[in-house]
Design a protein around this motif. Sequence first.
Motif, PDB file in Angstrom:
ATOM      1  N   LEU A   2       0.709  -1.212   0.134  1.00  0.00           N
ATOM      2  CA  LEU A   2      -0.112   0.069  -0.066  1.00  0.00           C
ATOM      3  C   LEU A   2       0.841   1.310  -0.108  1.00  0.00           C
ATOM      4  CD1 LEU A   2      -3.283   0.670   2.144  1.00  0.00           C
ATOM      5  CD2 LEU A   2      -1.625   2.480   1.598  1.00  0.00           C
ATOM      6  N   ILE A   3       0.747   2.037  -0.995  1.00  0.00           N
ATOM      7  CA  ILE A   3       1.157   3.572  -1.084  1.00  0.00           C
ATOM      8  C   ILE A   3       0.428   4.467  -0.709  1.00  0.00           C
ATOM      9  CG2 ILE A   3       2.518   5.058  -2.874  1.00  0.00           C
ATOM     10  CD1 ILE A   3       3.086   2.214  -4.351  1.00  0.00           C
ATOM     11  N   THR A   4       0.808   5.500   0.021  1.00  0.00           N
ATOM     12  CA  THR A   4      -0.029   6.533   0.341  1.00  0.00           C
ATOM     13  C   THR A   4       0.683   7.940   0.734  1.00  0.00           C
ATOM     14  OG1 THR A   4      -2.006   7.368   1.574  1.00  0.00           O
ATOM     15  CG2 THR A   4      -0.047   6.205   2.721  1.00  0.00           C
ATOM     16  N   ALA A   5       0.290   8.866   0.459  1.00  0.00           N
ATOM     17  CA  ALA A   5       0.938  10.169   0.447  1.00  0.00           C
ATOM     18  C   ALA A   5       0.065  11.420   0.543  1.00  0.00           C
ATOM     19  CB  ALA A   5       1.810  10.426  -0.881  1.00  0.00           C
ATOM     20  N   CYS A   6       0.472  12.472   1.228  1.00  0.00           N
ATOM     21  CA  CYS A   6      -0.144  13.782   1.400  1.00  0.00           C
ATOM     22  C   CYS A   6      -0.007  14.476   0.322  1.00  0.00           C
ATOM     23  CB  CYS A   6      -0.150  14.206   2.851  1.00  0.00           C
ATOM     24  SG  CYS A   6       1.553  14.468   3.332  1.00  0.00           S
ATOM     25  N   ALA A   7      -0.419  15.766   0.187  1.00  0.00           N
ATOM     26  CA  ALA A   7       0.082  16.684  -0.703  1.00  0.00           C
ATOM     27  C   ALA A   7      -0.718  18.001  -0.564  1.00  0.00           C
ATOM     28  CB  ALA A   7      -0.434  16.303  -2.278  1.00  0.00           C
ATOM     29  N   ALA A   8      -0.002  19.098  -0.903  1.00  0.00           N
ATOM     30  CA  ALA A   8      -0.499  20.507  -0.741  1.00  0.00           C
ATOM     31  C   ALA A   8      -2.143  20.630  -1.238  1.00  0.00           C
ATOM     32  CB  ALA A   8       0.251  21.484  -1.379  1.00  0.00           C
ATOM     33  N   GLY A   9      -2.984  21.463  -0.460  1.00  0.00           N
ATOM     34  CA  GLY A   9      -4.289  21.541  -0.677  1.00  0.00           C
ATOM     35  C   GLY A   9      -5.312  20.698   0.132  1.00  0.00           C
ATOM     36  N   GLY A  10      -4.435  19.703   0.764  1.00  0.00           N
ATOM     37  CA  GLY A  10      -5.249  18.894   1.696  1.00  0.00           C
ATOM     38  C   GLY A  10      -5.862  17.658   0.802  1.00  0.00           C
ATOM     39  N   GLN A  11      -4.718  17.300  -0.143  1.00  0.00           N
ATOM     40  CA  GLN A  11      -5.225  15.935  -0.967  1.00  0.00           C
ATOM     41  C   GLN A  11      -4.202  15.252  -0.875  1.00  0.00           C
ATOM     42  OE1 GLN A  11      -7.501  17.499  -4.753  1.00  0.00           O
ATOM     43  NE2 GLN A  11      -5.384  18.658  -4.962  1.00  0.00           N
ATOM     44  N   GLY A  12      -4.545  13.910  -1.258  1.00  0.00           N
ATOM     45  CA  GLY A  12      -3.732  12.725  -0.980  1.00  0.00           C
ATOM     46  C   GLY A  12      -4.019  11.536  -2.193  1.00  0.00           C
ATOM     47  N   VAL A  13      -3.299  10.770  -1.764  1.00  0.00           N
ATOM     48  CA  VAL A  13      -3.602   9.130  -2.851  1.00  0.00           C
ATOM     49  C   VAL A  13      -3.338   7.966  -1.772  1.00  0.00           C
ATOM     50  CG1 VAL A  13      -1.050   9.205  -3.487  1.00  0.00           C
ATOM     51  CG2 VAL A  13      -2.912   8.251  -5.023  1.00  0.00           C
ATOM     52  N   GLY A  14      -4.005   6.963  -2.358  1.00  0.00           N
ATOM     53  CA  GLY A  14      -3.701   5.623  -1.933  1.00  0.00           C
ATOM     54  C   GLY A  14      -3.489   4.553  -3.054  1.00  0.00           C
ATOM     55  N   MET A  15      -2.459   3.888  -3.050  1.00  0.00           N
ATOM     56  CA  MET A  15      -2.441   3.061  -4.080  1.00  0.00           C
ATOM     57  C   MET A  15      -2.096   1.585  -3.687  1.00  0.00           C
ATOM     58  SD  MET A  15      -0.220   5.209  -6.761  1.00  0.00           S
ATOM     59  CE  MET A  15      -0.006   3.950  -8.214  1.00  0.00           C
ATOM     60  N   ILE A  16      -2.776   0.396  -4.346  1.00  0.00           N
ATOM     61  CA  ILE A  16      -2.611  -0.860  -4.143  1.00  0.00           C
ATOM     62  C   ILE A  16      -1.670  -1.417  -5.073  1.00  0.00           C
ATOM     63  CG2 ILE A  16      -3.411  -3.161  -3.437  1.00  0.00           C
ATOM     64  CD1 ILE A  16      -3.879  -1.522  -1.202  1.00  0.00           C
ATOM     65  N   VAL A  17      -0.708  -2.048  -4.913  1.00  0.00           N
ATOM     66  CA  VAL A  17       0.216  -2.738  -5.948  1.00  0.00           C
ATOM     67  C   VAL A  17       0.186  -4.348  -5.467  1.00  0.00           C
ATOM     68  CG1 VAL A  17       1.246  -0.609  -6.646  1.00  0.00           C
ATOM     69  CG2 VAL A  17       2.615  -2.138  -5.000  1.00  0.00           C
ATOM     70  N   GLU A  18       0.369  -5.202  -6.270  1.00  0.00           N
ATOM     71  CA  GLU A  18       0.515  -6.571  -6.013  1.00  0.00           C
ATOM     72  C   GLU A  18       1.772  -7.260  -6.716  1.00  0.00           C
ATOM     73  OE1 GLU A  18      -2.104 -10.854  -6.306  1.00  0.00           O
ATOM     74  OE2 GLU A  18      -2.874  -8.968  -7.177  1.00  0.00           O
ATOM     75  N   ARG A  19       2.502  -7.975  -5.931  1.00  0.00           N
ATOM     76  CA  ARG A  19       3.534  -8.695  -6.679  1.00  0.00           C
ATOM     77  C   ARG A  19       3.046  -9.578  -7.952  1.00  0.00           C
ATOM     78  NH1 ARG A  19       7.509 -12.915  -3.521  1.00  0.00           N
ATOM     79  NH2 ARG A  19       8.884 -13.330  -5.355  1.00  0.00           N
ATOM     80  N   HIS A  20       3.871  -9.386  -8.715  1.00  0.00           N
ATOM     81  CA  HIS A  20       3.351 -10.339 -10.132  1.00  0.00           C
ATOM     82  C   HIS A  20       4.289 -11.521 -10.077  1.00  0.00           C
ATOM     83  CE1 HIS A  20       3.466 -11.405 -14.084  1.00  0.00           C
ATOM     84  NE2 HIS A  20       2.479 -10.460 -14.503  1.00  0.00           N
ATOM     85  N   PRO A  21       3.539 -12.591 -10.379  1.00  0.00           N
ATOM     86  CA  PRO A  21       4.221 -13.966 -10.190  1.00  0.00           C
ATOM     87  C   PRO A  21       5.509 -14.163 -11.139  1.00  0.00           C
ATOM     88  CG  PRO A  21       2.109 -14.197 -11.358  1.00  0.00           C
ATOM     89  CD  PRO A  21       2.101 -12.596 -10.840  1.00  0.00           C
ATOM     90  N   ASP A  22       5.824 -13.415 -11.967  1.00  0.00           N
ATOM     91  CA  ASP A  22       6.733 -13.476 -12.722  1.00  0.00           C
ATOM     92  C   ASP A  22       8.064 -12.435 -12.529  1.00  0.00           C
ATOM     93  OD1 ASP A  22       5.607 -15.504 -14.361  1.00  0.00           O
ATOM     94  OD2 ASP A  22       4.803 -14.035 -15.921  1.00  0.00           O
ATOM     95  N   ALA A  23       7.596 -11.843 -11.224  1.00  0.00           N
ATOM     96  CA  ALA A  23       8.761 -10.725 -10.875  1.00  0.00           C
ATOM     97  C   ALA A  23      10.152 -11.307 -10.900  1.00  0.00           C
ATOM     98  CB  ALA A  23       8.136 -10.333  -9.632  1.00  0.00           C
ATOM     99  N   PRO A  24      11.058 -10.693 -11.440  1.00  0.00           N
ATOM    100  CA  PRO A  24      12.429 -11.425 -11.267  1.00  0.00           C
ATOM    101  C   PRO A  24      13.079 -11.055  -9.746  1.00  0.00           C
ATOM    102  CG  PRO A  24      12.353  -8.925 -12.102  1.00  0.00           C
ATOM    103  CD  PRO A  24      10.854  -9.556 -12.218  1.00  0.00           C
ATOM    104  N   SER A  25      13.636 -12.019  -9.431  1.00  0.00           N
ATOM    105  CA  SER A  25      14.401 -12.054  -8.135  1.00  0.00           C
ATOM    106  C   SER A  25      15.391 -11.198  -7.803  1.00  0.00           C
ATOM    107  CB  SER A  25      14.455 -13.603  -7.454  1.00  0.00           C
ATOM    108  OG  SER A  25      15.458 -14.114  -8.295  1.00  0.00           O
ATOM    109  N   PHE A  26      15.894 -10.947  -6.789  1.00  0.00           N
ATOM    110  CA  PHE A  26      17.135 -10.137  -6.520  1.00  0.00           C
ATOM    111  C   PHE A  26      18.124 -10.974  -6.205  1.00  0.00           C
ATOM    112  CE2 PHE A  26      13.902  -6.593  -6.164  1.00  0.00           C
ATOM    113  CZ  PHE A  26      14.438  -5.783  -6.954  1.00  0.00           C
ATOM    114  N   LYS A  27      19.305 -11.160  -6.921  1.00  0.00           N
ATOM    115  CA  LYS A  27      20.137 -12.165  -6.588  1.00  0.00           C
ATOM    116  C   LYS A  27      21.154 -11.591  -5.472  1.00  0.00           C
ATOM    117  CE  LYS A  27      18.902 -14.920  -9.613  1.00  0.00           C
ATOM    118  NZ  LYS A  27      18.166 -16.279  -9.316  1.00  0.00           N
TER     119      LYS A  27
END
Length: 475
Positions: free
Chosen positions: A450-475
Amino acid sequence: MMACMAVGNGLLRSTLKVSPVISGPARCLSVASSAPGKKSVVDKTGKNVVFVDGVRTPFLQSGTDYAKLMPHELAKNALLEITRKTGIPQDLVEYIIYGTVIQEVKTSNIARDAALCAGYPLNTPAHTVTMACISSNVAITTGIGLIASGAFEIIVAGGVETMSDVPIRHSRKMRSLMLRANKAKTLAQKLQLLASIRPGHFVPELPAVSEFSSGETMGHSGDRLAAAFGVTRKEQDDYALRSHKLAHEAQQKGYFTDVVPVKVPGVDGFVEKDNGIRVSTPEQLAKLKPAFVKPHGTVTAANASFLTDGASACLIMPEEKAKSLGLKPKAYLRDFVYVSQDPVDQLLLSPSYAVPKVLERAGLQASDIDVWEVHEAFAGQILANLKAMDSDWFAQTYMGRSSKVGAPPMDRFNLWGGSLSIGHPFAATGVRLTSHAANRLIREDGQFALITACAAGGQGVGMIVERHPDAPSFK
């Protein structure tokens, strides 16, 4: 909340009853840590939009190595590196969306100008968006909309901010006089206008550092918010120390794989890492004086995000298109929501409103979130939001909800530091948050972020991202 603030901190402090913040990453504030069950989120776009990868220039304190660069030059580097990193030829990119907050007047559409400087084809459309500190979130979600509509498939979204060199205007009186002088037809008319100049004409207009609706700086709002929620100076300093320590550890371990080197004219070698990360001590932080509300404020230069230069970019597209190109996306972009509140008394509280809304839209609970990436404008802002999210009273009184959403567990929260330590080039931060969320999901073997942030003007965002099954791994 205005009434509560007007009578002091007692009401909020006695009602919220939240345990004090901790400085380490391993303890929880409220929600018990439990392994989330495997859930699925319904795709609302019909395209399963994926985040292939993201890049950013090193984030640098303003006035340092990027001081002589113009914003489009920084953006050019990010636009070059996103195609280089993903292996996508520039001529396959169908659309570019870029965010910026303090617009450089010479580049009226910085998305287009930076793309041309980066060598993208002349027939690649581009446009610029702005929504204060969440501008590159808007770039990403605008791209999602274009993909969902079927207008385009392969989109680059990003943001840039250069605080080292901001536009400074002549005063309104001087601008008016200069425009009239430009229209004057005779020498006598021009001399008459010249004679009307007074010393006040030469006072410049700096870019606004205050909230338009209230006239108050964000630092003052942060101080009032911290006071209203009973967040102490020590709690803020402890949280700032946590951010810098975690960012330093992540940097040393090579976790910031989104950072790409930048060659800056006049600077030896390449600029390769963020330069605002500094591990200090509680004693050193305690010596700093209040930066905004003097002498009794609690927001200082150390527990607030600093002026930063930097740029970011990411590649998004439908899942099927990614597969056809042989790409391995890192995450699905599952859902998002934008919120707005009273910019006077709840300027920085948008995460408290966005989190429950985006969770409901996605059909998730707070306990399903493995990775939290939250923009750190001020330490006091973060801690006030944690207390608000953990308060039934706040949820019932201000949000019309029956119960609290619960504060995130700190062993999942901003584990690579945040804007307090990494830096905050306004319009570039949203992509940084998304890249870190996707990369942390891979490293920490999680499913949802979950990503969230505030912003000027009293505004903000919330975002949901999900790991992709094909996501490359970090070695």
